[in-house]
Design an enzyme around this catalytic site. Structure first.
Site, PDB file in Angstrom:
ATOM      1  CG  PHE A   1      -2.018  -1.039   1.124  1.00  0.00           C
ATOM      2  CD1 PHE A   1      -3.171  -0.795   0.413  1.00  0.00           C
ATOM      3  CD2 PHE A   1      -1.862  -2.279   1.728  1.00  0.00           C
ATOM      4  CE1 PHE A   1      -4.168  -1.748   0.306  1.00  0.00           C
ATOM      5  CE2 PHE A   1      -2.840  -3.248   1.633  1.00  0.00           C
ATOM      6  CZ  PHE A   1      -4.010  -2.985   0.921  1.00  0.00           C
ATOM      7  CD  GLU A   2       0.040   6.596  -2.978  1.00  0.00           C
ATOM      8  OE1 GLU A   2       0.270   7.806  -3.017  1.00  0.00           O
ATOM      9  OE2 GLU A   2      -0.890   6.053  -3.603  1.00  0.00           O
TER      10      GLU A   2
END
Length: 270
Positions: free
Chosen positions: A59-60
């Site tokens: 995830f970013e």
């Protein structure tokens, strides 16, 4: 793992549920998947719950390898993305993984797509004249452009409408095969190989190895080659073995509706 109940197909499903199921089935076990917000997160969670428990989501905001069994994250920065994660070191570290070749797939969406898998998620209107005051301002890239540039391959998930599948984008946000010419991505300094699949409410699409143009691989239930083409603003190549994608199973729909997104944050109810 896949249960016996998954052998039974269900006929009462929405286009959003179909697109999520298709996205889930495309994902392979034990692959590293950089997840975009929304439907990609739902598809990854469904894959983890069924045939691909070994998927490693990235995830970013920096979470790597969580198990998405504490509830659906509402964004890539949601605290639920950290549940049982292998590590959490921030945005720069997450994108460093893509640049070093450790992310097998980037899973993203877009508002417009062209024949070579280039995406627009920035604006609708004449560029550059209307950039400051566009007809419609879209969410923008977020991390999608970086994912499209650096992940080994990208999977795109979006609604299938003629106005979205266009010969020329109004703005290029995330790169696909650029102009489709041989070596175009490498000349532009992009390290990933490019788009792998486009999953829509009407079709499963890939790309021709030589021309890099979009190719129809499968039609969604109730669709035909003709109906897909009619809703596409450019000519599609058609695979010689095009087939009809199997509808969701009873178990896949139960997982989406009861366990993954019971409140309908991303998958709207009828």
């Amino acid at each position: 793992m896949i249960s016996k109940g998954m052998e039974r197909m269900h006929t009462n499903f929405t286009p959003q549920e179909m697109i999520v199921v298709a996205g889930s089935r495309v994902l392979e076990n034990n692959k590293v998947i950089f997840a975009g917000t929304g439907l990609p997160m739902v598809a990854i969670t469904l894959a983890q719950f069924t045939h691909a428990p070994g998927i490693i989501p990235v995830f970013e905001a920096g979470a790597v390898g969580p198990t998405l069994d504490r509830g659906l994250p509402l964004s890539v920065g949601c605290s639920r993305t950290t549940s049982k994660a292998s590590y959490l070191q921030g945005l720069n570290t997450a994108f460093e993984l893509t640049q070093r070749g450790f992310c097998d797939f980037g899973f993203i969406g877009g508002a417009e797509i062209d024949p070579y898998g280039n995406l627009n998620s920035t604006m609708m209107g004449q560029f550059p004249e209307e950039y400051q005051k566009p007809q419609l301002r879209l969410p923008g890239s977020g991390g999608a452009s970086d994912m499209a540039a650096s992940c080994e391959r990208t999977i795109i998930i979006m609604a299938h409408e003629r106005r979205r599948f266009v010969e020329k984008l109004q703005y290029l946000t995330s790169p696909g095969y650029l102009d489709g010419s041989e070596g175009a991505r490498r000349r532009a300094g992009l390290v990933g190989q490019g788009p792998y699949r486009v999953i829509t409410t009407k079709a499963l699409l890939g790309f021709d190895e030589k021309t890099h143009r979009m190719k129809l691989i499968a039609t969604m239930p109730g669709e035909t080659v003709e109906s897909v083409q009619q809703n596409t603003g450019f000519e599609l190549l058609v695979d010689e073995k095009v087939y009809e994608f199997a509808p969701p199973t009873v178990e896949e729909l139960r997982l989406i509706r009861e366990e993954i997104d019971p409140r309908g944050y991303f998958i709207k109810r009828k």
